[in-house]
Design an enzyme around this catalytic site. Structure first.
Site, PDB file in Angstrom:
ATOM      1  N   LEU A  82      18.923  83.534 -68.857  1.00 18.55           N
ATOM      2  CA  LEU A  82      17.477  83.552 -68.615  1.00 18.55           C
ATOM      3  C   LEU A  82      17.001  82.291 -67.899  1.00 18.55           C
ATOM      4  O   LEU A  82      15.922  82.281 -67.299  1.00 18.55           O
ATOM      5  CB  LEU A  82      16.700  83.683 -69.934  1.00 18.55           C
ATOM      6  CG  LEU A  82      16.682  85.068 -70.571  1.00 18.55           C
ATOM      7  CD1 LEU A  82      16.085  84.997 -71.967  1.00 18.55           C
ATOM      8  CD2 LEU A  82      15.891  86.049 -69.714  1.00 18.55           C
ATOM      9  N   GLY A  83      17.800  81.210 -67.961  1.00 14.78           N
ATOM     10  CA  GLY A  83      17.396  79.966 -67.321  1.00 14.78           C
ATOM     11  C   GLY A  83      16.238  79.294 -68.043  1.00 14.78           C
ATOM     12  O   GLY A  83      15.770  79.774 -69.082  1.00 14.78           O
ATOM     13  N   TYR A 120      -1.495  79.557 -71.381  1.00 15.71           N
ATOM     14  CA  TYR A 120      -1.086  80.946 -71.165  1.00 15.71           C
ATOM     15  C   TYR A 120      -0.510  81.560 -72.461  1.00 15.71           C
ATOM     16  O   TYR A 120      -0.928  82.632 -72.894  1.00 15.71           O
ATOM     17  CB  TYR A 120      -0.043  81.067 -70.031  1.00 15.71           C
ATOM     18  CG  TYR A 120       0.542  82.446 -70.015  1.00 15.71           C
ATOM     19  CD1 TYR A 120      -0.143  83.492 -69.423  1.00 15.71           C
ATOM     20  CD2 TYR A 120       1.741  82.739 -70.674  1.00 15.71           C
ATOM     21  CE1 TYR A 120       0.338  84.789 -69.469  1.00 15.71           C
ATOM     22  CE2 TYR A 120       2.233  84.035 -70.728  1.00 15.71           C
ATOM     23  CZ  TYR A 120       1.528  85.049 -70.118  1.00 15.71           C
ATOM     24  OH  TYR A 120       1.999  86.330 -70.182  1.00 15.71           O
ATOM     25  N   GLU A 173       6.754  86.712 -74.727  1.00 13.65           N
ATOM     26  CA  GLU A 173       5.937  85.948 -73.792  1.00 13.65           C
ATOM     27  C   GLU A 173       6.644  84.678 -73.330  1.00 13.65           C
ATOM     28  O   GLU A 173       6.513  84.274 -72.180  1.00 13.65           O
ATOM     29  CB  GLU A 173       4.571  85.616 -74.411  1.00 13.65           C
ATOM     30  CG  GLU A 173       3.648  86.819 -74.504  1.00 13.65           C
ATOM     31  CD  GLU A 173       3.292  87.417 -73.141  1.00 13.65           C
ATOM     32  OE1 GLU A 173       3.451  86.738 -72.116  1.00 13.65           O
ATOM     33  OE2 GLU A 173       2.880  88.589 -73.100  1.00 13.65           O
ATOM     34  N   GLN A 224       8.383  82.867 -65.956  1.00 11.77           N
ATOM     35  CA  GLN A 224       9.331  82.581 -64.860  1.00 11.77           C
ATOM     36  C   GLN A 224      10.472  83.591 -64.770  1.00 11.77           C
ATOM     37  O   GLN A 224      11.443  83.350 -64.059  1.00 11.77           O
ATOM     38  CB  GLN A 224       9.991  81.196 -65.014  1.00 11.77           C
ATOM     39  CG  GLN A 224       9.091  80.121 -65.506  1.00 11.77           C
ATOM     40  CD  GLN A 224       8.440  79.356 -64.392  1.00 11.77           C
ATOM     41  OE1 GLN A 224       8.639  79.688 -63.236  1.00 11.77           O
ATOM     42  NE2 GLN A 224       7.642  78.389 -64.723  1.00 11.77           N
ATOM     43  N   THR A 225      10.410  84.706 -65.494  1.00  9.33           N
ATOM     44  CA  THR A 225      11.539  85.641 -65.510  1.00  9.33           C
ATOM     45  C   THR A 225      11.018  87.074 -65.411  1.00  9.33           C
ATOM     46  O   THR A 225       9.965  87.391 -65.961  1.00  9.33           O
ATOM     47  CB  THR A 225      12.341  85.474 -66.824  1.00  9.33           C
ATOM     48  OG1 THR A 225      12.588  84.079 -67.037  1.00  9.33           O
ATOM     49  CG2 THR A 225      13.673  86.183 -66.759  1.00  9.33           C
ATOM     50  N   CYS A 273      -5.229 102.476 -57.380  1.00  8.10           N
ATOM     51  CA  CYS A 273      -5.767 101.378 -58.181  1.00  8.10           C
ATOM     52  C   CYS A 273      -7.091 101.767 -58.846  1.00  8.10           C
ATOM     53  O   CYS A 273      -8.024 102.224 -58.175  1.00  8.10           O
ATOM     54  CB  CYS A 273      -5.986 100.155 -57.294  1.00  8.10           C
ATOM     55  SG  CYS A 273      -6.661  98.763 -58.218  1.00  8.10           S
ATOM     56  N   TRP A 304       8.924  95.030 -76.665  1.00  4.84           N
ATOM     57  CA  TRP A 304       8.003  94.144 -77.406  1.00  4.84           C
ATOM     58  C   TRP A 304       6.603  94.756 -77.556  1.00  4.84           C
ATOM     59  O   TRP A 304       5.747  94.173 -78.185  1.00  4.84           O
ATOM     60  CB  TRP A 304       7.897  92.781 -76.710  1.00  4.84           C
ATOM     61  CG  TRP A 304       7.649  92.850 -75.249  1.00  4.84           C
ATOM     62  CD1 TRP A 304       6.452  92.936 -74.614  1.00  4.84           C
ATOM     63  CD2 TRP A 304       8.644  92.807 -74.218  1.00  4.84           C
ATOM     64  NE1 TRP A 304       6.625  92.958 -73.254  1.00  4.84           N
ATOM     65  CE2 TRP A 304       7.969  92.876 -72.987  1.00  4.84           C
ATOM     66  CE3 TRP A 304      10.046  92.713 -74.205  1.00  4.84           C
ATOM     67  CZ2 TRP A 304       8.642  92.869 -71.756  1.00  4.84           C
ATOM     68  CZ3 TRP A 304      10.705  92.700 -72.991  1.00  4.84           C
ATOM     69  CH2 TRP A 304      10.012  92.784 -71.796  1.00  4.84           C
TER      70      TRP A 304
HETATM   71  S1  SF4 Z   1      -6.024  94.900 -53.559  1.00  6.88           S
HETATM   72 FE1  SF4 Z   1      -7.724  95.547 -54.873  1.00  6.88          FE
HETATM   73  S2  SF4 Z   1      -7.761  97.775 -54.709  1.00  6.88           S
HETATM   74 FE2  SF4 Z   1      -5.822  97.102 -53.899  1.00  6.88          FE
HETATM   75  S3  SF4 Z   1      -4.423  97.258 -55.612  1.00  6.88           S
HETATM   76 FE3  SF4 Z   1      -5.203  95.141 -55.614  1.00  6.88          FE
HETATM   77  S4  SF4 Z   1      -6.999  95.142 -56.947  1.00  6.88           S
HETATM   78 FE4  SF4 Z   1      -6.513  97.265 -56.474  1.00  6.88          FE
END
Ligand code: SF4
Length: 376
Positions: free
Chosen positions: A94-95, A134, A51, A56-57, A216, A34
Site C-alpha cells: 500500500l505504500g 480529512y 479511510e 493516496q491509494t 450526472c 467497509w
Molecule cells: S462537470 Fe459538472 S455536470 Fe459534469 S460530471 Fe462534473 S459535476 Fe457533473
C-alpha cells in the site's frame, strides 16, 4: 474569496441538489467491504481503517488489502495488541507506511484511554496520530453522522466544477474555499453518505478527463458544464520534475542464507522495514564495483559481487529509480549498525515473513523463485 452560494440559485436549489446526489448514491454506490452496516450503522473501526488506507491509494488496490487487514485485526483491540512488524507486513504494497504506524499507535492510545471504544468525540480523534481534517470528517460523518465536511481529490474536483471555481483549489485561498464549499453543501442528516456521494460521483462520473455529464445528477446546476469548462476546472496540478537515480542492491550470500537488514526508525522512508542493502551509485560508478562498496559502507561486511540478478524500475516521490541487483558472496567482516539497525542471515524461503517495500518485495520474490524459473 470566501465561498458563497450562487446568487441565482432559488431557495430550494441546495435542498434539491442534496436529495438528487443522495438518490444517485443510493442507486449507484459501489459495494465496498467497509460500507457494510449492522442495524443501519457503520462500524467506526472499519470506517477508520478504510479511510486511512484510501488516502493516496486507489479503491481497487485497497479492497484486497483491507479484507486481509481486518481479517487479521478484526477489532481495535486486536490491532492494538499486534506488533508494529505485523502491522507493516499487512500493509505491504500500500505504500506510505507512516499511515500504518500512525494507525497502530492510535489504536494503542485508544485502548489506553478509551478501553477499546472509538468515541464520537472530535477532540479525542484530533489528538490521535495520523488524524488530520480529512480523516476526522470522514470517520465522524460516516460512523456517527456528524455534520463534518471532507475534501479529497474527487470531491475537490466536483465542487470546483459545480460552482465554477477557476483558481487552484489545492493551495492557499483555494483550499479554504473548497472546505467552505464542502461545509455549505452538507445536509443536516446523512452527512456521511453525502460526503461519500461527492467522492463517489468524482470517482465514477465527474472524472478528471471526459466527465460523463449526461449521467450526472448535478448537471442542471453545474457551472463548469454550462460554460463547457470541464477541461479547465480545476486547473491541472503542476507535475513535479522527475530526477533519475541509479541504485545498486546486493544480495549477499553466506552458504544457503542471504543477508537482510532493518532500516532504522529514523530513516526518511520505510522505517523499521527490511531489505537487502542498496544505495545510489556515484556519477559514472561501475555497478559491480559499487555493489562491493555499498555492502561495506552500509553493513560492515566484505562481499565479492558476482552475477547481475535483475533490474527493477520504480518511482519514489519525484525520483525515477533504476535498481540494478547483484548477487555477492560473503568474504568476511562483522555487522556494523548505523545505516541499518539490525541484520539477519535467513533462508530465501523465510524472506516473505519480513515487512518490506514493493521494489524489495519484487527482488525477494525473485530470490525465492527457483533459478530456472526466473524470468530475468
Ligand atoms: S462537470 Fe459538472 S455536470 Fe459534469 S460530471 Fe462534473 S459535476 Fe457533473
Amino acid at each position: 474569496m470566501p465561498f458563497t452560494l450562487p446568487k441565482d440559485w432559488p431557495a430550494r436549489a441546495l435542498t434539491q441538489l442534496r436529495a438528487k446526489l443522495l438518490d444517485w448514491f443510493d442507486a449507484n454506490k459501489r459495494d465496498l467491504p467497509w460500507r457494510a452496516t449492522t442495524d443501519g450503522k457503520r462500524d467506526p473501526y472499519l470506517v477508520w481503517v478504510s479511510e486511512i488506507m484510501l488516502q493516496q491509494t486507489t479503491v481497487a488496490a485497497v479492497v484486497p488489502k483491507f479484507n486481509a487487514f481486518v481479517a487479521r485485526f478484526p477489532t481495535l483491540a486486536a490491532l492494538a495488541s499486534a506488533t508494529e512488524q505485523d502491522v507493516l507486513k499487512l500493509w505491504e504494497g500500500l505504500g506510505y507506511y507512516r499511515r500504518a504506524r500512525h494507525l497502530h499507535a492510535a489504536a494503542i492510545e485508544l485502548m489506553r484511554t478509551h478501553g477499546g471504544t472509538l468515541p464520537d468525540d472530535a477532540d479525542v480523534w484530533e489528538s490521535l496520530p495520523g488524524v488530520g481534517r480529512y480523516v476526522l470528517g470522514a470517520v465522524l460523518s460516516q460512523a456517527f453522522d456528524r455534520q463534518m465536511p471532507i475534501v479529497e481529490a474527487n470531491s475537490l474536483r466536483v465542487l470546483s466544477r459545480l460552482f465554477g471555481y477557476r483558481n487552484d483549489p489545492r493551495t492557499g485561498e483555494g483550499k479554504a474555499w473548497v472546505w467552505q464549499a464542502a461545509e455549505a453543501v452538507l445536509p443536516a442528516k446523512r452527512c456521511g453518505d453525502f460526503n461519500q456521494a461527492l467522492m463517489e460521483l468524482g470517482a465514477l462520473v465527474c472524472a478528471p478527463t471526459n466527465p460523463d455529464c449526461a449521467k450526472c445528477p448535478l448537471a442542471n446546476r453545474c457551472e463548469a458544464k454550462r460554460l463547457n469548462l470541464q477541461g479547465e476546472i480545476p486547473p491541472k496540478a503542476a507535475r513535479p520534475e522527475i530526477t533519475n537515480v541509479r541504485e545498486v542492491g546486493v544480495v549477499v550470500r553466506d552458504g544457503d542464507r542471504v543477508l537482510v537488514c532493518q532500516r532504522p526508525a529514523t530513516a526518511n522512508r520505510w522505517q523499521n522495514m527490511w531489505e537487502v542493502p542498496h544505495a545510489a551509485l556515484a556519477e559514472g560508478e561501475d555497478a559491480s564495483a559499487g555493489a562491493a562498496r555499498v555492502v561495506k559502507e552500509l553493513t560492515g561486511f566484505d562481499a565479492e559481487p558476482g552475477a547481475e540478478l535483475l533490474t527493477i524500475r520504480h518511482g519514489v516521490t519525484r525520483y525515477a529509480i533504476t535498481l540494478v541487483c547483484f548477487e555477492a558472496e560473503l568474504r568476511g567482516g562483522t555487522f556494523a549498525p548505523g545505516a541499518y539497525a539490525a541484520a539477519r542471515w535467513v533462508r530465501t524461503s523465510a524472506l516473505a515473513e519480513f515487512p518490506t517495500s514493493s521494489p524489495q518485495r519484487k527482488l525477494m520474490s525473485a530470490l525465492a523463485t527457483p533459478r530456472q524459473k526466473r524470468l530475468f
